[in-house]
Design an enzyme around this catalytic site. Structure first.
Site, PDB file in Angstrom:
ATOM      1  N   PHE A   1      20.143  13.170   6.927  1.00  0.00           N
ATOM      2  CA  PHE A   1      20.710  12.104   6.098  1.00  0.00           C
ATOM      3  C   PHE A   1      19.587  11.175   5.658  1.00  0.00           C
ATOM      4  O   PHE A   1      18.840  10.661   6.487  1.00  0.00           O
ATOM      5  CB  PHE A   1      21.779  11.294   6.851  1.00  0.00           C
ATOM      6  CG  PHE A   1      22.403  10.248   5.970  1.00  0.00           C
ATOM      7  CD1 PHE A   1      23.446  10.560   5.112  1.00  0.00           C
ATOM      8  CD2 PHE A   1      21.920   8.939   5.972  1.00  0.00           C
ATOM      9  CE1 PHE A   1      23.993   9.602   4.267  1.00  0.00           C
ATOM     10  CE2 PHE A   1      22.467   7.972   5.127  1.00  0.00           C
ATOM     11  CZ  PHE A   1      23.511   8.311   4.280  1.00  0.00           C
TER      12      PHE A   1
ATOM     13  N   ASP B   1      11.365   9.861   8.191  1.00  0.00           N
ATOM     14  CA  ASP B   1      12.390   8.855   7.953  1.00  0.00           C
ATOM     15  C   ASP B   1      12.721   8.185   9.283  1.00  0.00           C
ATOM     16  O   ASP B   1      13.333   8.789  10.164  1.00  0.00           O
ATOM     17  CB  ASP B   1      13.632   9.528   7.347  1.00  0.00           C
ATOM     18  CG  ASP B   1      14.727   8.524   7.009  1.00  0.00           C
ATOM     19  OD1 ASP B   1      14.628   7.359   7.461  1.00  0.00           O
ATOM     20  OD2 ASP B   1      15.687   8.899   6.309  1.00  0.00           O
TER      21      ASP B   1
ATOM     22  N   LYS C   1      17.262  -0.510   7.979  1.00  0.00           N
ATOM     23  CA  LYS C   1      18.153  -0.902   9.076  1.00  0.00           C
ATOM     24  C   LYS C   1      17.599  -2.076   9.906  1.00  0.00           C
ATOM     25  O   LYS C   1      17.673  -3.197   9.444  1.00  0.00           O
ATOM     26  CB  LYS C   1      18.518   0.317   9.913  1.00  0.00           C
ATOM     27  CG  LYS C   1      19.411   1.289   9.093  1.00  0.00           C
ATOM     28  CD  LYS C   1      20.253   2.216   9.939  1.00  0.00           C
ATOM     29  CE  LYS C   1      21.388   2.825   9.141  1.00  0.00           C
ATOM     30  NZ  LYS C   1      21.057   4.056   8.432  1.00  0.00           N
TER      31      LYS C   1
HETATM   32  C1  LIG Z   1      21.007   4.648   7.000  1.00  0.00           C
HETATM   33  C2  LIG Z   1      19.989   5.665   6.714  1.00  0.00           C
HETATM   34  C3  LIG Z   1      19.444   5.836   5.430  1.00  0.00           C
HETATM   35  C4  LIG Z   1      19.944   5.065   4.228  1.00  0.00           C
HETATM   36  O1  LIG Z   1      19.718   3.701   4.337  1.00  0.00           O
HETATM   37  P1  LIG Z   1      20.581   2.685   3.438  1.00  0.00           P
HETATM   38  O2  LIG Z   1      20.007   1.340   3.750  1.00  0.00           O
HETATM   39  O3  LIG Z   1      22.001   2.838   3.839  1.00  0.00           O
HETATM   40  O4  LIG Z   1      20.349   3.068   2.018  1.00  0.00           O
HETATM   41  C5  LIG Z   1      18.440   6.765   5.261  1.00  0.00           C
HETATM   42  N1  LIG Z   1      17.971   7.479   6.292  1.00  0.00           N
HETATM   43  C6  LIG Z   1      18.456   7.343   7.533  1.00  0.00           C
HETATM   44  C7  LIG Z   1      17.877   8.155   8.643  1.00  0.00           C
HETATM   45  C8  LIG Z   1      19.490   6.445   7.788  1.00  0.00           C
HETATM   46  O5  LIG Z   1      19.997   6.334   9.019  1.00  0.00           O
END
Ligand SMILES: *Cc1c(COP(=O)(O)O)cnc(C)c1O
Length: 396
Positions: free
Chosen positions: A139, A224, A253
């Protein structure tokens, strides 16, 4: 003031229905507890989806934001601003990387990482058919670029065509990654710990293998760290535990602990051979208020020894969760790292457990189709773990 019923009604009347929300309206927080519009208390093991690392109502953090609001909230990237300089220094030093670009969200950080990789490759060969290898079950966000590297057909399907040149490999299977490499591959993107997909930490050998492949073929390794970074796994960034460093890292986050802010961070090689003036921009990104938050978050992490605290409390959480695995047939397994843990629920929908927990005053969320996800504020103590476990036992 509105009660929960009125709040729900008004929200559903006016807000586009893209979320099936839990039927509570959260109004305020103190420490690791939240209170709804009726004053009911909840122990928070969700932290606004791994965001609120410091707990609610941290006076130092709140004061820094109030002070910044009174000085200046926004200026734009046409000028220098003081909090940006400080926040950037702290991100770069904490990661041992070279340059940072601040965004407003995680998905935008991914967009920046993708553009960086394409530009890096383009500078080498001026080709416009570069490929990116992403992971199944990953994700990375909801904007079209980030969605294109998100290995989830259900999220992607209605929005096709997505960006081209994306190939998918199996997470924790190095051979499957190798099979996707061509002379056009410009990046491999992965989460150090897969979050939304169901809490799967990368195997050390896999991550080292991806690093070696990237070095061998001059491919950029993009990690990420949006969910697993910022202390959650017990080091500032999860990859720091693996003895590898990415070429590009994405953050969001908990980076601002509640203020919307993300970042992509580049090592020296990448920073020197990718984006230049005119290539990328944002009106809000790196704004003084967001950067004052980032800057303060790093200060508090240092002063309160947050990563040390995570390393101290996480083994206790793991031990207590493992006891649930032993004790309940409906809990098949535990996976995770630090304060990013998942319980695999079988024989009943995970949503049922979550709803019961909310009823008993505990906020937990799901990941994947059958995982109960625990991503509490990083300041939780053993007593909060005990309280969480005793509520969860009522729900299993
Ligand atoms: C939450 C998340 C995203 C997206 O971040 P947003 O601030 O919601 O756009 C991307 N990568 C990972 C691993 C995430 O947990």
């Amino acid at each position: 003031m509105m009660n929960t019923e009125q709040c729900m009604e008004k929200t559903e009347q006016y807000v586009l229905h893209t979320y099936n929300r839990n039927k509570i309206a959260l109004e305020r927080g103190k420490g690791v507890y939240l209170y709804d519009a009726e004053g009911k208390k909840y122990l928070d093991f969700a932290a606004g989806i791994a965001v609120f690392a410091l707990g609610y109502g941290n006076e130092d953090y709140n004061q820094a934001l109030k002070d910044q609001i009174d000085r200046i909230i926004h200026t734009s990237n046409l000028y220098y601003n003081l909090p940006l300089a400080d926040a950037a220094e702290k991100v770069v030093k904490a990661s041992g990387m070279d340059k940072v670009f601040f965004t407003n969200s995680g998905t935008e950080a991914i967009e920046g990482a993708i553009k960086t990789a394409r530009k890096y490759a383009w500078l080498k060969d001026q080709r416009t058919d570069h490929e990116i290898i992403a992971m199944k079950n990953s994700f990375h966000g909801r904007s079209l670029g980030a969605l294109s590297v998100t290995g989830n057909a259900h999220y992607q399907e209605p929005f096709k065509p997505l960006i081209g040149g994306i190939k998918f490999a199996d997470f924790n299977d190095l051979e499957s990654v190798k099979l996707q490499i061509t002379d056009r591959t410009c990046a491999i993107i992965l989460e150090t710990v897969q979050g939304e997909g169901g809490i799967y930490p990368a195997d050390p050998e896999f991550l080292k293998g991806v690093r070696a492949l990237c070095d061998e073929h001059d491919i950029l390794m993009i990690l990420d760290e949006i969910q697993c970074g910022m202390g959650r796994t017990g080091s500032m960034f999860a990859w720091q535990d693996y003895g590898v460093q990415p070429d590009v890292m994405t953050c969001a986050k908990a980076l601002g602990c509640g203020i919307p802010v993300g970042a992509f961070v580049l090592n020296k090689k990448t920073a020197e051979h990718s984006l230049v003036p005119g290539d990328h921009g944002t009106t809000y990104g790196g704004n003084p208020l967001a950067c004052a938050a980032v800057s303060k978050v790093f200060d508090i992490f240092r002063e309160q020894k947050i990563t040390e605290h995570v390393r101290e409390i996480a083994p206790y959480l793991e031990e207590k969760l493992d006891e649930l695995v032993d004790k309940y047939d409906s809990v098949a397994a535990r996976r995770g790292k630090g304060l990013m843990q998942g319980l695999v629920i079988t024989g009943k929908p995970v949503g049922e457990v979550i709803n019961k927990a909310i009823g008993h005053g505990l906020l937990v969320i799901s990941a994947g189709s059958d995982v109960l996800r625990l991503v509490p504020p990083l300041v939780i103590e053993k007593e909060h773990v005990d309280e969480m476990i005793s509520i969860l036992e009522k729900c299993l």
